[in-house]
Design an enzyme around this catalytic site. Structure first.
Site, mmCIF file in Angstrom:
data_model
loop_
_atom_site.group_PDB
_atom_site.id
_atom_site.type_symbol
_atom_site.label_atom_id
_atom_site.label_comp_id
_atom_site.label_asym_id
_atom_site.label_seq_id
_atom_site.Cartn_x
_atom_site.Cartn_y
_atom_site.Cartn_z
ATOM 1 N N TRP A 155 -21.055 19.610 -18.233
ATOM 2 C CA TRP A 155 -20.852 20.651 -17.340
ATOM 3 C C TRP A 155 -18.853 20.143 -17.071
ATOM 4 O O TRP A 155 -18.640 19.217 -16.915
ATOM 5 C CB TRP A 155 -20.476 20.256 -15.317
ATOM 6 C CG TRP A 155 -20.648 20.563 -13.952
ATOM 7 C CD1 TRP A 155 -19.532 20.095 -14.124
ATOM 8 C CD2 TRP A 155 -19.932 21.597 -13.815
ATOM 9 N NE1 TRP A 155 -18.765 20.610 -12.977
ATOM 10 C CE2 TRP A 155 -18.818 22.065 -12.781
ATOM 11 C CE3 TRP A 155 -21.230 23.414 -13.796
ATOM 12 C CZ2 TRP A 155 -19.022 22.843 -11.760
ATOM 13 C CZ3 TRP A 155 -20.623 24.157 -12.652
ATOM 14 C CH2 TRP A 155 -20.059 23.651 -11.890
ATOM 15 N N ASP A 165 -12.836 22.117 -13.341
ATOM 16 C CA ASP A 165 -11.520 22.773 -13.126
ATOM 17 C C ASP A 165 -9.918 21.844 -14.288
ATOM 18 O O ASP A 165 -10.719 19.916 -14.495
ATOM 19 C CB ASP A 165 -10.122 21.752 -11.537
ATOM 20 C CG ASP A 165 -10.758 22.106 -10.614
ATOM 21 O OD1 ASP A 165 -12.114 23.305 -10.582
ATOM 22 O OD2 ASP A 165 -10.751 21.317 -9.348
ATOM 23 N N PHE A 198 -12.253 13.172 -8.146
ATOM 24 C CA PHE A 198 -11.525 14.571 -8.338
ATOM 25 C C PHE A 198 -10.668 15.314 -8.916
ATOM 26 O O PHE A 198 -9.308 14.673 -9.350
ATOM 27 C CB PHE A 198 -11.949 14.947 -6.644
ATOM 28 C CG PHE A 198 -12.741 15.841 -6.045
ATOM 29 C CD1 PHE A 198 -14.129 14.675 -6.746
ATOM 30 C CD2 PHE A 198 -12.846 16.320 -5.773
ATOM 31 C CE1 PHE A 198 -15.300 15.377 -6.120
ATOM 32 C CE2 PHE A 198 -14.561 16.414 -4.722
ATOM 33 C CZ PHE A 198 -15.851 16.017 -5.800
HETATM 34 C C1 FRU Z 1 -11.941 23.154 -6.910
HETATM 35 C C2 FRU Z 1 -12.566 21.631 -6.385
HETATM 36 C C3 FRU Z 1 -11.242 20.684 -6.259
HETATM 37 C C4 FRU Z 1 -11.628 19.753 -6.246
HETATM 38 C C5 FRU Z 1 -12.765 19.480 -7.427
HETATM 39 C C6 FRU Z 1 -14.005 19.009 -7.747
HETATM 40 O O1 FRU Z 1 -12.568 23.614 -8.007
HETATM 41 O O2 FRU Z 1 -13.434 22.092 -6.193
HETATM 42 O O3 FRU Z 1 -10.803 21.177 -5.371
HETATM 43 O O4 FRU Z 1 -10.796 18.204 -6.702
HETATM 44 O O5 FRU Z 1 -13.014 21.226 -7.303
HETATM 45 O O6 FRU Z 1 -14.413 18.584 -8.951
#
Ligand code: FRU
Length: 503
Positions: A35, A38, A97
């Protein structure tokens, strides 16, 4: 190195080699295995571009987030590097994240990201507590700061939720000190705000000010902010969640918005002048930018839609891809986005035909393919006789039984451009079509279509607008045809796009 990181590194190294080249896009980045969401830490460090990404190697679904890592010289040929961060310390035990990267004056590469640690409410409901962490590296491997997190919800006003405090954008101010812009959400109104922080050294951080408030305009929480100067103005990119549609400009769900305005570093304020969508297609989110050594501002985003992440192609061992990086500029108060110019280096087998006059349907010899750059200029034979619809069908097959095609359709009377993947091979009932209002000169319009096996990106009028969508179509569906209900003049420039090692 932790066991969690080492295991992931070994796993991706072995499993990454099992993906045949033709089961990936040619020049769009996908996860080495599993997977991807971002883009993270997009930066230019030690003479090449680095791109990290939200990553879960062990399946094609979202899981506890790692940071995958790839490098490139030309934004088209990507080379995987070992997974950079794993959820392996107390502050980020449930996920690393999104975040960003900068180059330090002492030569190190610094990452700032959101650490997630789950807590459970008395009801049993799981909530993600989010705080900010840092790591240092050399472009190859990264070490987390032992005293992470460097910022928690205790450092921000109590109106903000500790479950929505994420995605730091870090940069250095003129005096060499550090700034970070971090997304937050108010507890009562669920309104997205961006908070500004400062630090003398990148480690000790202090809340300065709320830079900008959504005030309920664009969805709720804003994710993944980016802020930079471009052509004499300031650009703030945000990715709002829970959007409500507005006049064929913004759509339901997750979107991306570009705010143009003035950022006053002294007063720590952002004076917003205008807003526009970044991509009006179906699949685009959470973009980040980098300044290239030759001064270009280059943006890359996740070419996916959170609402359709469960629609996957079972025979592909990866999920999620980045879009083709775009060069940004601002002209006449508007953000302009063009495919990176490096793409011309992949062009092969040119087919150039000017001023073809036709009505109904045509196919042109050699104009087909699933990895192509197709530049079109379309205009009615006479400007006072506008056609109803001009359509480019692509990823089209010849079977009467299992028809496949996707299209981009221009309706000059309604000034509307539509992309459609209803017949792309998907068997699920999600969004397959989007329309946007477009500019044209009495029916004259320019469209540039870039295909790369699993996607279509359409640049309108030299980058005034862009519409992106992923495709599910079998690769042998590679026909292209043009259709118009009345007489139209068409100029075509078509190239195959081939990576150098496949030539
Ligand atoms: C955006 C998001 C971010 C977060 C990440 C988690 O797509 O929700 O805000 O850091 O993806 O995977």
């Amino acid at each position: 190195m932790s066991k969690i990181l080492r295991d992931a590194e070994r796993y991706e190294e072995i499993m990454g080699t099992t993906v045949p080249e033709e089961k990936r896009p040619g020049f769009h980045l996908t996860a080495r295995i599993g997977w991807m969401n971002d883009p993270n830490g997009f930066s230019y460090y030690k003479d090449r571009f680095h791109l990290f990404f939200q990553y879960y190697p062990y399946s094609c679904t979202w899981g506890p987030m790692y940071w995958g890592h790839a490098v490139t010289d030309d934004l088209l040929h990507w080379q995987y590097r070992p997974v950079a961060l794993a959820p392996d310390c107390n502050a980020d035990r449930d996920g690393c994240f999104s975040g960003t990267a900068i180059n330090l004056p002492d030569g190190r590469h610094m990452l700032m990201y959101t650490g997630v640690a789950n807590e459970f409410l008395p009801s049993g409901k799981k909530r993600e507590v989010q705080s900010q962490c840092i790591a240092f590296g050399d472009g190859e491997s990264y070490k987390k700061y032992p005293a992470n997190p460097v910022l928690t919800h205790e450092n921000i006003p109590a109106i903000y939720s500790r479950y929505d405090f994420r995605d730091p954008k870090i940069w250095r101010a003129e005096d060499g000190s550090f700034r970070s812009l971090i997304a937050a959400c108010t507890i009562t109104e669920q309104d997205g705000h961006l908070l500004l922080f400062s630090s003398p050294d990148g480690i000790r951080w202090k809340f300065e000010k709320t830079l900008i408030r959504n005030n309920g305009r664009f969805g709720k929480m804003w994710e993944c902010p980016d802020l930079f100067e471009l052509d004499g103005t300031q650009v703030l990119l945000i990715s709002p969640q829970d959007m409500i549609p507005l006049e064929e400009v913004y759509y339901n769900g997750n979107g991306t918005v570009c705010l143009l305005g003035d950022y006053d570093a002294e007063a720590q304020s952002f004076d917003e002048k205008s807003h526009q969508p970044v991509d009006q297609g179906i699949d685009f989110y959470a973009p980040q930018t980098v300044l290239s050594p030759d001064g270009r501002r280059i943006m890359i985003g996740w070419m996916q839609n959170w609402d359709t992440i469960h629609v996957q192609m079972p025979d592909l061992p990866w999920f999620g891809q980045m879009n083709l990086p775009r060069e940004l500029s601002v002209a006449n108060g508007k953000l302009i986005q063009k495919p990176v110019r490096e793409i011309t280096s992949l062009r092969r087998n040119p087919i150039i035909q000017k001023d073809i006059l036709f009505k109904n349907t045509i196919e042109l010899p050699g104009v087909r393919g699933r990895q192509i750059d197709l530049d079109l200029e379309i205009e009615p034979e006479s400007p006072d006789q506008l056609f109803e619809e001009f359509t480019v069908f692509f990823a089209q097959n010849s079977s009467e039984k299992e028809t496949r095609f996707s299209f981009v359709r221009f309706n000059p009377k309604k000034s509307r451009l539509t992309i459609d993947r209803t017949f792309s091979g998907s068997r699920r009932g999600f969004v397959h079509q989007r329309s946007a209002r477009v500019n044209h000169d009495h029916g004259k319009i320019r469209l540039r279509l870039i295909l790369d096996r699993f996607s279509a990106e359409i640049f309108v009028n030299g980058g005034e607008q862009v519409l992106s969508m992923t495709l599910f179509t079998e690769q042998d569906a590679d026909r292209i045809s043009f259709h118009c209900d009345s007489s139209v003049r068409l100029s075509v420039e078509k190239y195959d796009l081939l990576k150098t090692e496949t030539i």
